[in-house]
Design a protein around this motif. Sequence first.
Motif, PDB file in Angstrom:
ATOM      1  N   LYS A  76       0.839  -1.196   0.000  1.00 39.75           N
ATOM      2  CA  LYS A  76       0.000   0.000   0.000  1.00 39.75           C
ATOM      3  C   LYS A  76       0.874   1.246   0.000  1.00 39.75           C
ATOM      4  N   PRO A  77       0.348   2.374  -0.509  1.00 39.50           N
ATOM      5  CA  PRO A  77       1.157   3.604  -0.630  1.00 39.50           C
ATOM      6  C   PRO A  77       1.845   4.024   0.655  1.00 39.50           C
ATOM      7  N   ARG A  78       1.166   3.917   1.801  1.00 34.42           N
ATOM      8  CA  ARG A  78       1.777   4.363   3.057  1.00 34.42           C
ATOM      9  C   ARG A  78       2.923   3.447   3.485  1.00 34.42           C
ATOM     10  N   VAL A  79       2.900   2.202   3.007  1.00 39.21           N
ATOM     11  CA  VAL A  79       3.972   1.259   3.344  1.00 39.21           C
ATOM     12  C   VAL A  79       5.181   1.456   2.422  1.00 39.21           C
ATOM     13  N   ARG A  80       4.928   1.925   1.217  1.00 42.42           N
ATOM     14  CA  ARG A  80       6.012   2.065   0.244  1.00 42.42           C
ATOM     15  C   ARG A  80       7.066   3.054   0.722  1.00 42.42           C
ATOM     16  N   THR A  81       6.641   4.136   1.370  1.00 45.29           N
ATOM     17  CA  THR A  81       7.597   5.121   1.880  1.00 45.29           C
ATOM     18  C   THR A  81       8.542   4.485   2.887  1.00 45.29           C
ATOM     19  N   SER A  82       8.002   3.640   3.771  1.00 43.46           N
ATOM     20  CA  SER A  82       8.840   2.942   4.753  1.00 43.46           C
ATOM     21  C   SER A  82       9.798   1.982   4.072  1.00 43.46           C
TER      22      SER A  82
END
Length: 223
Positions: free
Chosen positions: A69-75
């Motif tokens: 998911k997009p919010r996980v990609r940053t991590s």
Amino acid sequence: MDISIRARAGYRWWLVLTLVIAIYLIINLVFPLVPIEGTIKSYVFQPILWGLLIWAVLMVFPGYKPVAKPRVRTSLIQLAIGIAIFQIMLLVIGGLFSGFGKSPYSFTPLGIITNLFFVGSMLVGMELSRAWLINHSGRYHTFLALAFISLLYTLLGIPLTQLTGMGMTMTTVSFLNETCLPLLAENLLASFLALLAGPVASIAYRGTLQAFWRLPVQLTGQG
């Protein structure tokens, strides 16, 4: 209808794969036969080829959504950079014991810009195509896709003359241990990152490593 869509997707997958392999073969088989200065072939024509691949993946072929998911990609991108920095620290620690040598790359302003253009075009082209291929196949056959793409991009990272010149010698064993296996491990991680978070994550990982080798902060081992 589903069969038609799947057939088109399969055709595009093979087309991207063919483009990637064709660029490798042109660089390794065609360029050596062309009577043009090596610097021009390396720093002008090679970036043009990778630029064409970048254009094809971004503009011609349909997009995709990475698994995470997009919010996980940053991590994951931050994790990719962290892993690369950790590897660099291990290389520096190893250099403290084996010694540091002189870098083969030019660190003049023009040399740095040229290297960045050369490596950047190749890095972006490879990682965009890797992410496209892995995300159009890894959702259905994850293990096979990771294994195939990782092995393919490992081979693409090795000059063809080195691959064809290998034999059953101690030099070959040393080459496999010191070059091929670390490169395979790097590509396994890059492929996994590309599957989960797209090309930005794999570019962040491999780009950090390339910056260590290519920029003035780099410390090379003896050799």
